[in-house]
Design a protein around this motif. Structure first.
Motif, mmCIF file in Angstrom:
data_model
loop_
_atom_site.group_PDB
_atom_site.id
_atom_site.type_symbol
_atom_site.label_atom_id
_atom_site.label_comp_id
_atom_site.label_asym_id
_atom_site.label_seq_id
_atom_site.Cartn_x
_atom_site.Cartn_y
_atom_site.Cartn_z
ATOM 1 N N LEU A 129 46.467 51.130 26.640
ATOM 2 C CA LEU A 129 46.275 50.196 25.534
ATOM 3 C C LEU A 129 45.691 48.888 26.046
ATOM 4 N N LYS A 130 46.230 48.404 27.167
ATOM 5 C CA LYS A 130 45.738 47.148 27.754
ATOM 6 C C LYS A 130 44.273 47.289 28.166
ATOM 7 N N ARG A 131 43.923 48.394 28.826
ATOM 8 C CA ARG A 131 42.528 48.616 29.242
ATOM 9 C C ARG A 131 41.599 48.696 28.035
ATOM 10 N N SER A 132 42.042 49.418 27.008
ATOM 11 C CA SER A 132 41.227 49.557 25.795
ATOM 12 C C SER A 132 41.068 48.216 25.088
ATOM 13 N N THR A 133 42.132 47.426 25.079
ATOM 14 C CA THR A 133 42.068 46.091 24.465
ATOM 15 C C THR A 133 41.078 45.212 25.218
ATOM 16 N N ASP A 134 41.096 45.297 26.548
ATOM 17 C CA ASP A 134 40.133 44.526 27.355
ATOM 18 C C ASP A 134 38.700 44.967 27.056
ATOM 19 N N GLN A 135 38.487 46.276 26.931
ATOM 20 C CA GLN A 135 37.148 46.777 26.604
ATOM 21 C C GLN A 135 36.720 46.304 25.221
ATOM 22 N N LEU A 136 37.659 46.279 24.299
ATOM 23 C CA LEU A 136 37.381 45.811 22.940
ATOM 24 C C LEU A 136 36.970 44.334 22.964
ATOM 25 N N GLN A 137 37.645 43.555 23.796
ATOM 26 C CA GLN A 137 37.307 42.131 23.918
ATOM 27 C C GLN A 137 35.898 41.955 24.494
ATOM 28 N N LYS A 138 35.542 42.791 25.459
ATOM 29 C CA LYS A 138 34.191 42.719 26.026
ATOM 30 C C LYS A 138 33.141 43.060 24.968
ATOM 31 N N LEU A 139 33.458 44.036 24.108
ATOM 32 C CA LEU A 139 32.542 44.394 23.019
ATOM 33 C C LEU A 139 32.339 43.217 22.074
ATOM 34 N N ILE A 140 33.442 42.608 21.644
ATOM 35 C CA ILE A 140 33.332 41.498 20.691
ATOM 36 C C ILE A 140 32.568 40.337 21.322
ATOM 37 N N ASP A 141 32.812 40.081 22.595
ATOM 38 C CA ASP A 141 32.085 38.996 23.275
ATOM 39 C C ASP A 141 30.587 39.291 23.305
ATOM 40 N N ARG A 142 30.232 40.525 23.643
ATOM 41 C CA ARG A 142 28.819 40.902 23.750
ATOM 42 C C ARG A 142 28.101 40.800 22.397
ATOM 43 N N PHE A 143 28.715 41.335 21.360
ATOM 44 C CA PHE A 143 28.056 41.335 20.058
ATOM 45 C C PHE A 143 28.068 39.960 19.396
ATOM 46 N N THR A 144 29.105 39.165 19.648
ATOM 47 C CA THR A 144 29.124 37.793 19.132
ATOM 48 C C THR A 144 28.005 36.995 19.786
ATOM 49 N N GLU A 145 27.832 37.167 21.083
ATOM 50 C CA GLU A 145 26.748 36.484 21.795
ATOM 51 C C GLU A 145 25.388 36.915 21.256
ATOM 52 N N GLU A 146 25.238 38.198 20.961
ATOM 53 C CA GLU A 146 23.970 38.695 20.424
ATOM 54 C C GLU A 146 23.699 38.102 19.035
ATOM 55 N N ALA A 147 24.732 38.023 18.183
ATOM 56 C CA ALA A 147 24.570 37.423 16.849
ATOM 57 C C ALA A 147 24.203 35.947 16.972
ATOM 58 N N ASN A 148 24.842 35.244 17.909
ATOM 59 C CA ASN A 148 24.514 33.831 18.141
ATOM 60 C C ASN A 148 23.073 33.673 18.602
ATOM 61 N N ARG A 149 22.629 34.560 19.483
ATOM 62 C CA ARG A 149 21.264 34.489 20.015
ATOM 63 C C ARG A 149 20.235 34.720 18.904
ATOM 64 N N VAL A 150 20.500 35.694 18.032
ATOM 65 C CA VAL A 150 19.599 35.972 16.903
ATOM 66 C C VAL A 150 19.521 34.741 16.000
ATOM 67 N N GLY A 151 20.665 34.113 15.746
ATOM 68 C CA GLY A 151 20.696 32.905 14.920
ATOM 69 C C GLY A 151 19.940 31.753 15.556
ATOM 70 N N LYS A 152 20.115 31.564 16.846
ATOM 71 C CA LYS A 152 19.407 30.492 17.558
ATOM 72 C C LYS A 152 17.903 30.705 17.522
ATOM 73 N N GLN A 153 17.455 31.956 17.694
ATOM 74 C CA GLN A 153 16.011 32.249 17.650
ATOM 75 C C GLN A 153 15.447 31.883 16.285
ATOM 76 N N LYS A 154 16.156 32.226 15.224
ATOM 77 C CA LYS A 154 15.681 31.920 13.874
ATOM 78 C C LYS A 154 15.685 30.410 13.641
ATOM 79 N N GLU A 155 16.686 29.742 14.159
ATOM 80 C CA GLU A 155 16.780 28.287 14.026
ATOM 81 C C GLU A 155 15.579 27.612 14.690
#
Length: 190
Positions: free
Chosen positions: A158-184
């Motif tokens: 569970l701990k390992r899966s939770t850590d992987q889940l956190q890495k996913l959210i970090d990666r996709f949040t960063e990608e959404a931020n990058r897309v927003g910055k490019q449009k800005e």
């Protein structure tokens, strides 16, 4: 071995959902105008067509005869008024010109005030995407906790899966931020 597959399935499913959410924000931001006419500006608008919300591109031909002009030619003339009303209600802040057969949208040059308004809109939509991503993480985390509670996976898994889940959210949040910055940047430059 099926226990590991179950939590992996949850992570794979979550990753696919997050990718779709980022792709959706990318498409949505592409439809924001930057001073040039593009059919993507109006394609997301839904028109009440005989009681059914229908995308405008399924009701009409959308063309750009000039750099600052969109021409919307409905296949069914009776839908001209509905399309015009949907454009008025949209967040585009454009005034359609209706001659009974076609709708013309003149795209004005963006003023500094309008550019800043559009940047605020971009930031609002990116924040909505981040909230959506966090909700996906929460749902997946609940699923992981359920299978751990059912003794299908260990606390360590569970701990390992939770850590992987956190890495996913970090990666996709960063990608959404990058897309927003490019449009800005695109909005402020044009």
């Amino acid at each position: 071995m099926s226990q590991a597959k179950t939590n992996k399935e949850i992570l794979v499913q979550c990753e696919a959902q997050m990718q779709r959410a980022v792709d959706a924000i990318r498409r949505e931001l592409a439809s924001l105008r930057t001073g040039r006419a593009s059919p993507a500006l109006v394609e997301h608008i839904r028109v009440d067509y005989h009681g059914v919300p229908t995308p405008i591109n399924q009701l009409a031909t959308i063309s750009t005869p000039e750099a600052r002009l969109l021409l919307i030619q409905p296949w069914d003339r009776s839908s001209v008024g509905s399309i015009e009303k949907a454009i008025f209600k949209s967040d585009l802040s454009l005034t359609p010109s209706n001659d009974g057969n076609v709708i013309r949208l003149v795209i004005p040059t963006l003023t500094e005030e309008r550019r800043l308004e559009m940047v605020r809109l971009v930031n609002k939509r990116v924040e909505q995407a981040r909230v959506e991503l966090r909700n996906m993480r929460r749902d997946s985390l609940e699923d992981l906790r359920k299978i751990e509670k059912a003794k299908s996976i260990s606390a360590d898994e569970l701990k390992r899966s939770t850590d992987q889940l956190q890495k996913l959210i970090d990666r996709f949040t960063e990608e959404a931020n990058r897309v927003g910055k490019q449009k800005e940047v695109e909005l402020l430059e044009s």
